[in-house]
Design a protein around this motif. Structure first.
Motif, PDB file in Angstrom:
ATOM      1  N   HIS A 152      60.398 135.037  24.125  1.00 46.40           N
ATOM      2  CA  HIS A 152      61.530 134.448  24.843  1.00 46.40           C
ATOM      3  C   HIS A 152      61.077 133.115  25.421  1.00 46.40           C
ATOM      4  O   HIS A 152      59.963 132.991  25.923  1.00 46.40           O
TER       5      HIS A 152
ATOM      6  N   HIS B 263      61.695 130.962  28.159  1.00 47.60           N
ATOM      7  CA  HIS B 263      62.316 131.060  29.475  1.00 47.60           C
ATOM      8  C   HIS B 263      62.745 129.687  29.988  1.00 47.60           C
ATOM      9  O   HIS B 263      61.909 128.822  30.228  1.00 47.60           O
TER      10      HIS B 263
ATOM     11  N   TRP C 104      58.630 128.271  30.107  1.00 47.13           N
ATOM     12  CA  TRP C 104      57.500 129.114  29.692  1.00 47.13           C
ATOM     13  C   TRP C 104      57.937 130.140  28.672  1.00 47.13           C
ATOM     14  O   TRP C 104      59.143 130.327  28.461  1.00 47.13           O
TER      15      TRP C 104
ATOM     16  N   HIS D   4      57.240 134.069  26.858  1.00 49.45           N
ATOM     17  CA  HIS D   4      56.667 135.411  27.056  1.00 49.45           C
ATOM     18  C   HIS D   4      57.473 136.401  26.229  1.00 49.45           C
ATOM     19  O   HIS D   4      58.588 136.091  25.820  1.00 49.45           O
TER      20      HIS D   4
ATOM     21  N   HIS E 137      59.876 139.598  25.130  1.00 50.28           N
ATOM     22  CA  HIS E 137      61.035 140.252  25.741  1.00 50.28           C
ATOM     23  C   HIS E 137      61.187 141.679  25.250  1.00 50.28           C
ATOM     24  O   HIS E 137      62.299 142.224  25.189  1.00 50.28           O
TER      25      HIS E 137
ATOM     26  N   HIS F 237      67.406 135.954  37.034  1.00 48.10           N
ATOM     27  CA  HIS F 237      67.197 134.986  35.945  1.00 48.10           C
ATOM     28  C   HIS F 237      68.320 135.094  34.930  1.00 48.10           C
ATOM     29  O   HIS F 237      68.683 136.187  34.515  1.00 48.10           O
TER      30      HIS F 237
ATOM     31  N   HIS G 164      69.458 133.749  31.117  1.00 47.90           N
ATOM     32  CA  HIS G 164      68.994 133.122  29.873  1.00 47.90           C
ATOM     33  C   HIS G 164      69.961 132.038  29.411  1.00 47.90           C
ATOM     34  O   HIS G 164      71.180 132.157  29.599  1.00 47.90           O
TER      35      HIS G 164
ATOM     36  N   HIS H 162      68.865 139.050  34.268  1.00 47.79           N
ATOM     37  CA  HIS H 162      68.112 140.208  34.749  1.00 47.79           C
ATOM     38  C   HIS H 162      67.209 139.842  35.908  1.00 47.79           C
ATOM     39  O   HIS H 162      66.990 138.668  36.194  1.00 47.79           O
TER      40      HIS H 162
ATOM     41  N   HIS I   7      63.653 139.321  37.419  1.00 47.42           N
ATOM     42  CA  HIS I   7      62.388 138.933  36.781  1.00 47.42           C
ATOM     43  C   HIS I   7      61.177 139.648  37.365  1.00 47.42           C
ATOM     44  O   HIS I   7      60.034 139.310  37.037  1.00 47.42           O
TER      45      HIS I   7
END
Ligand code: C2O
Ligand code: CU
Length: 469
Positions: free
Chosen positions: A95, A97, A134, A136, A138, A401, A403, A450, A452
């Motif tokens: 993902h 971010h 960033w 990371h 998912h 957060h 998206h 969602h 974080h």
């Protein structure tokens, strides 16, 4: 001198690799502002032994063998092509971010299937905004991020404040066992409730990070909180701190600060100024912070040593009064309310036996009374503005957060925002209400929002907004 040099060298190497990839693909285009270039990079998720500066290497999950993964650096208007290969023993995704990318590139399993062990995927990411972002996983993000899968994306804009030195500082914490390896993962109610906090704090993957400045030198530090659950309440007594940006964008005007709360997922863009009167040793600290459920009693913890040394430099020029102009927020097309809540106990409505700990059902989190995937789907029109009122009815803070889009905080806890900033992650304090103006200026598709604290997201504190043409 070892650790600093190693950190800088690792960063320099990553940047050199990237630059090389950029040149190859760009066929002579050299970052001119008219036409963006294609920057290609290969990312491999794999296990590796990583030296965190804790005495012995730690077996972690990495991008390209390092924690954090390489800084992916480019200019606004470029396209980032990431050829990803999964060499982990389980499925994953990446993902991006904070980046506004097409939904099928966003790394959620709503829009593309997870990449199995041995599988590959090509992410094609237009870079629409300058800022620090960033990346990371998912999938099982609480574990995969804690194991070391994260890295920064740095997108330069045309009118950035110029400093002699600019650093990306990726903050994390890691929980180690007595043998020096990663502690086993636990589903105990306490871990579910607070998320997993580590006992070793990391700056760019090092427990012994050092940041070096000359007397009077001004540097730009761009920070990201990549921890699954820890809040960093940052301070650096003796160093001048000015906030110039948040998540994805510069502020309208510089804001002098004494400290800064950085919730999981958030970024901050700082100018720091060293004192002018000779050598000094300062400390980047995280101060105690109460985020509910009896947290916040601990001491301040050092994150990195700051060494001011060498000959003094000339005083940095005054900062411009204006950094960026944010357009006025148009009238909202809709207003929505999201209520965050929690339930504790032996099985909630399931009538389980009392007092028996250890089940994932002991702690639950809800958005409007439901957990993912049962939270009612929201729909929004592409290009519209909506006001979202996020009401935290639980006893602890949750970093919220969204998206694919950005928002501005209008007010928090009844207090209007002190200054305007474009965000994609914001802390919703316990028992507080935060009003956001969300701008659906981006791509259509299904998008997640969602908490974080990734342990919360993984047990269902997440929802979907479907953005239609
Ligand atoms: Cu940084 Cu959905 O996450
Ligand atoms: Cu949460």
């Amino acid at each position: 001198m070892g650790p600093t040099v190693r950190v800088i060298r690792a960063l320099a190497l990553a940047l050199a690799l990237l630059a090389a990839a950029g040149c190859e693909a760009g066929a002579g285009a050299d970052g001119g502002d008219a036409v963006g270039v294609i920057r290609e990079i290969e990312l491999v998720a794999r296990e590796a032994d990583v030296d965190l500066g804790t005495g012995a290497p730690v077996r972690l999950w990495t991008y390209n063998g390092a924690v954090p993964g390489p800084v992916l650096e480019a200019d606004v208007g470029d396209e980032l092509v990431v050829r990803f290969r999964n060499e982990l023993p389980e499925e994953t995704t990446i993902h991006w971010h904070g980046l506004r990318v097409p939904a099928e590139m966003d790394g959620t399993t709503m829009m593309h299937a997870a990449i199995p062990p041995g599988g590959t995927f090509e992410y094609r990411l237009p870079l629409l905004d300058a800022g620090l972002f960033w990346y990371h996983p998912h999938v099982r993000s609480d574990e995969q991020v804690e194991r070391g899968l994260y890295g920064a994306v740095l997108v330069h804009g045309p009118d950035e404040p110029v400093t002699a030195d600019e650093r990306v500082l990726v903050l994390d914490d890691v929980l180690l066992a007595a043998d020096g390896g990663l502690a086993p993962f636990s589903t105990a109610p306490q871990t579910r409730m607070l998320g997993r906090e580590g006992d070793v704090l990391l700056v760019n993957g090092r427990a012994d990070a050092e940041l070096v400045l000359r007397p009077r030198e001004r540097q730009r530090w761009r920070l990201v909180n990549a921890a699954t659950a820890r809040y960093f309440r940052l301070a650096a007594p003796g160093l001048g701190l000015t906030l110039i940006g948040h998540d994805g964008a510069l502020l309208e005007a510089p804001q002098p600060v004494e400290e800064l709360l950085l919730a999981p997922g958030e970024r901050a863009d700082w100018l720091v100024t060293a004192p002018g009167d000779g050598p000094a040793v300062l400390t980047l600290l995280t101060l105690p912070y109460a985020r509910g459920h009896e947290t916040g009693a601990g001491p301040s913890l050092p994150l990195a040593a700051i060494r001011v040394e060498g000959p003094a430099v000339a005083e940095a020029p005054a900062l411009p009064a204006r950094l960026a102009a944010l357009p006025a927020i148009p009238a909202a097309a809709a207003e929505r309310e999201l209520r965050l809540s929690e339930a504790m106990g032996s099985g909630g409505g399931h009538g389980g036996h009392g007092g028996h700990g250890g089940s994932a059902m002991d702690v639950q989190f809800f958005i409007n009374g439901k957990s993912w995937p049962d939270v009612p789907v929201l729909t929004a029109a592409r290009g519209s503005i909506e006001v979202w009122t996020v009401v935290n009815e639980s006893g602890m803070d949750h970093p919220f957060h969204l998206h694919g889009f950005t928002f501005e905080v209008l007010e928090s806890g009844g207090v209007p925002a002190a200054f305007r900033a474009r965000r994609d992650t914001v802390n919703i304090p316990a028992s507080a209400t935060v009003k956001l103006a969300v701008s659906f200026d981006g791509f259509a598709g299904s998008w997640m929002y969602h908490c974080h604290i990734l342990e919360h997201a993984e047990v269902g504190m997440a929802g979907e907004v479907r953005v239609t043409e």
